[in-house]
Write an enzyme that holds these catalytic residues in place. Structure first.
Site, short mmCIF file in Angstrom:
data_model
loop_
_atom_site.label_atom_id
_atom_site.label_comp_id
_atom_site.label_asym_id
_atom_site.label_seq_id
_atom_site.Cartn_x
_atom_site.Cartn_y
_atom_site.Cartn_z
N ASP A 142 -1.52 -12.08 -6.72
CA ASP A 142 -2.09 -12.38 -5.40
C ASP A 142 -1.20 -11.57 -4.48
O ASP A 142 -0.03 -11.92 -4.28
CB ASP A 142 -2.00 -13.87 -5.08
CG ASP A 142 -2.62 -14.17 -3.73
OD1 ASP A 142 -2.33 -13.44 -2.76
OD2 ASP A 142 -3.43 -15.11 -3.63
N HIS A 143 -1.72 -10.48 -3.94
CA HIS A 143 -0.79 -9.54 -3.30
C HIS A 143 -0.12 -10.12 -2.05
O HIS A 143 0.90 -9.60 -1.60
CB HIS A 143 -1.45 -8.19 -3.04
CG HIS A 143 -2.36 -8.13 -1.85
ND1 HIS A 143 -3.61 -8.69 -1.85
CD2 HIS A 143 -2.21 -7.57 -0.64
CE1 HIS A 143 -4.19 -8.47 -0.68
NE2 HIS A 143 -3.35 -7.78 0.08
N HIS A 178 -5.19 -16.06 -0.97
CA HIS A 178 -4.10 -15.62 -0.10
C HIS A 178 -3.58 -16.73 0.83
O HIS A 178 -2.38 -17.01 0.87
CB HIS A 178 -4.54 -14.43 0.76
CG HIS A 178 -5.07 -13.27 -0.04
ND1 HIS A 178 -4.59 -12.94 -1.28
CD2 HIS A 178 -6.03 -12.34 0.23
CE1 HIS A 178 -5.24 -11.87 -1.74
NE2 HIS A 178 -6.12 -11.50 -0.84
C1 BG6 Z 1 -8.19 -8.49 -0.34
C2 BG6 Z 1 -9.59 -8.82 0.11
O1 BG6 Z 1 -7.77 -9.39 -1.31
O2 BG6 Z 1 -7.32 -8.56 0.77
C3 BG6 Z 1 -10.04 -7.89 1.21
O3 BG6 Z 1 -10.48 -8.71 -0.99
C4 BG6 Z 1 -9.02 -7.87 2.34
O4 BG6 Z 1 -11.31 -8.28 1.71
C5 BG6 Z 1 -7.62 -7.64 1.80
O5 BG6 Z 1 -9.38 -6.83 3.22
C6 BG6 Z 1 -6.58 -7.82 2.88
O6 BG6 Z 1 -5.33 -7.40 2.41
P1 BG6 Z 1 -4.23 -6.90 3.43
O7 BG6 Z 1 -3.03 -6.64 2.58
O8 BG6 Z 1 -4.77 -5.69 4.09
O9 BG6 Z 1 -4.01 -8.01 4.41
#
Ligand code: BG6
Length: 485
Positions: free
Chosen positions: A181-182, A244
């Site tokens: 989960d980044h 997230h």
């Molecule tokens: C992803 C979603 O997990 O996270 C995208 O699928 C979203 O829809 C993205 O744009 C957002 O990531 P970050 O790192 O740009 O906040």
């Protein structure tokens, strides 16, 4: 620790995730000297292309390399990168990949054969690939390490998630599996543990006695633009909240772990998530953007089915039934096509006891995850001068000002490095996923019309702050706007 002589295999090397995140992060790590000695990177995908074409592609994925040192590093990076094409479903393709890996590894001195498989793939092939990798590409020489990195979507609801986990577990142990989960790799999310547990002052006020309400907000200034096909099947709750924002919430609300080991941290996260009942309809506001400011509405996207009622915005309130948090609303908000890009946590404290001061703003602790990482505390101070009057001001830790030359790593850099080291702290454990789906599955099924009627999201204009109903929604849970400072 890092294992020398590791081969990193990027499956889905020509896809979007590899292009936007995986390759830039691998290069970032390489440039900073964080990849293991002797590392090789092998791209794998269905697309047929020769090495030269592949190298041209990965070079185009890697942006902002303008200085000579960076350019030299990029040349070195290209030298350790190669490409193999093949299918995802058939064993022969993976036998071919395995032979190729063995060829590379024959150049290594040691007997260890360490392989990190990064599945940057569409969910439809997760299961066959996990199986094929285990059956055809698993290196079993003594002391070798095999790991797989996988990424959402982990199913669409509790049942499909369990099914997916079960199929992957037939081949890969929990210890070998790294579920990304980044958001867990973001600097300010990692900072939460330090802010909470390295500060007596913070910790003392971290409960229902001091805190009125918590908001965790995700805003993006663009719509689905071209990704509508994927998005419409999932919607904003699965795309952002269930993973997230809930991950952020769990770290924010968990009890102090016994240690910072991966299992101790994740035990506490699971415990707090288990104290959250499934989301209620009454606690949920759904929105969908419509054309405005010269921008198209969600339904104008050709990749979106006409009349779709898929929410592109949600605000929903979660309740944690434990002694620390009973009665404190945790409001999660996420939306596409809004007025700005911002992800933040806003903790609003209670009013001071009335009597001495009238009409003063509440304290708020804001942790801005992105952009422009910051932690600031809104508080009241005396207006300088020969009288006593309180005015709202801020104690401000804006990272750019405080840490002038600091490099804030990309989430994927941090996570790939953790996977190389075998550290699971910032990866999602199987039981975390299970309980996260339990919280959201009933509301998702309701939104999809399983109980008869399909709720219509309210509309909001592209580029706005969200549905006009939002203000009343957050006030219902006790959020009070301050007097402006
Ligand atoms: C992803 C979603 O997990 O996270 C995208 O699928 C979203 O829809 C993205 O744009 C957002 O990531 P970050 O790192 O740009 O906040």
């Amino acid at each position: 620790a890092l294992r020398d002589n590791t081969v990193i295999i990027v499956l889905g090397a020509s896809g979007d995730l590899a292009k936007k995140k995986t390759y830039p992060a691998l290069f970032g790590l390489f440039r900073m000297g964080f990849l293991p000695k002797g590392v090789k990177i092998v791209g794998y995908a269905r697309t047929k292309m020769d090495n030269a074409e592949y190298l041209k592609r990965i070079t185009s994925y890697i942006k902002n390399v303008d200085d000579d040192e960076g350019k030299a590093k990029l040349e070195e990076f290209k030298q350790l990168s190669t490409y193999v094409s093949g299918g995802y479903e058939d064993g022969e393709s993976f036998d071919k990949l395995n032979q190729y890996l063995q060829e590379i590894e024959s150049g290594y001195q040691s007997k260890e054969r360490n392989r990190l498989f990064y599945l940057a793939l569409p969910p439809s092939v997760f299961i066959p690939v996990a199986k094929n990798l285990k059956q055809h590409c698993y290196s079993d020489t003594k002391g070798s390490i095999n790991r797989v990195i996988v990424e959402k979507p982990f199913g669409k609801d509790l049942e499909s998630c369990r099914e997916l986990l079960r199929s992957i577990k037939e081949h890969w142990t929990e210890d070998e599996t790294f579920r990304i989960d980044h958001y867990l790799g973001k600097e300010m999310v990692k900072n939460l543990l330090v802010l909470r547990f390295a500060n007596v002052a913070m910790n003392a006020a971290w409960d229902k006695n001091s805190i009125s309400n918590v908001q965790i907000t995700f805003k993006e200034p663009f719509g689905t633009e071209g990704r509508g096909g994927y998005f419409d099947e999932f919607g904003i709750i699965r795309d952002i909240l269930q993973n997230h924002l809930l991950q952020v919430l769990s770290i924010l609300a968990m009890e102090r772990p016994v240690s910072f080991s991966a299992e101790d941290i994740r035990d506490e996260k699971v415990k707090v998530l288990r104290a959250i009942p499934p989301v209620e309809r009454e606690d949920t506001l759904l929105g969908q953007y419509v054309a405005a400011n010269g921008k198209p509405g969600y339904l104008d996207d050709d990749t979106v089915p006409p009349n779709s009622v898929c929410p592109t915005f949600t605000a929903t309130t979660l309740w944690i039934h434990n002694p620390r948090w009973e009665g404190v609303p945790f409001i999660l908000k996420a939306g596409k096509a809004l007025n700005e890009a911002k992800v933040e946590i806003r903790i609003q404290f209670k009013d001071v006891t009335q009597g001495i001061f009238k009409d003063i703003s509440r304290n708020e602790l804001v942790i801005r995850i992105q952009p422009a990482e910051a932690v600031y505390l809104k508080l009241n101070a005396k207006t300088p001068g020969l009288y006593t009057r309180a005015f709202p001001t801020e104690m401000d830790l804006t990272y750019k000002r405080r840490f002038l030359d600091a490099h804030i790593p990309e989430a994927y850099e941090s996570l790939i490095l953790d996977a190389l080291k075998g550290d699971h702290s910032n990866f999602v454990r199987d039981d975390e996923l299970d309980v996260a789906w339990k919280i959201f599955t009933p509301i998702l099924h309701w939104i999809e019309g399983r109980s008869g009627q399909v709720p219509r999201p309210v509309s909001y204009p592209y580029g706005s702050r969200g549905p006009k109903e939002l203000e009343a929604f957050i006030q219902k849970y006790g959020y009070k706007r301050g007097t402006e400072g």
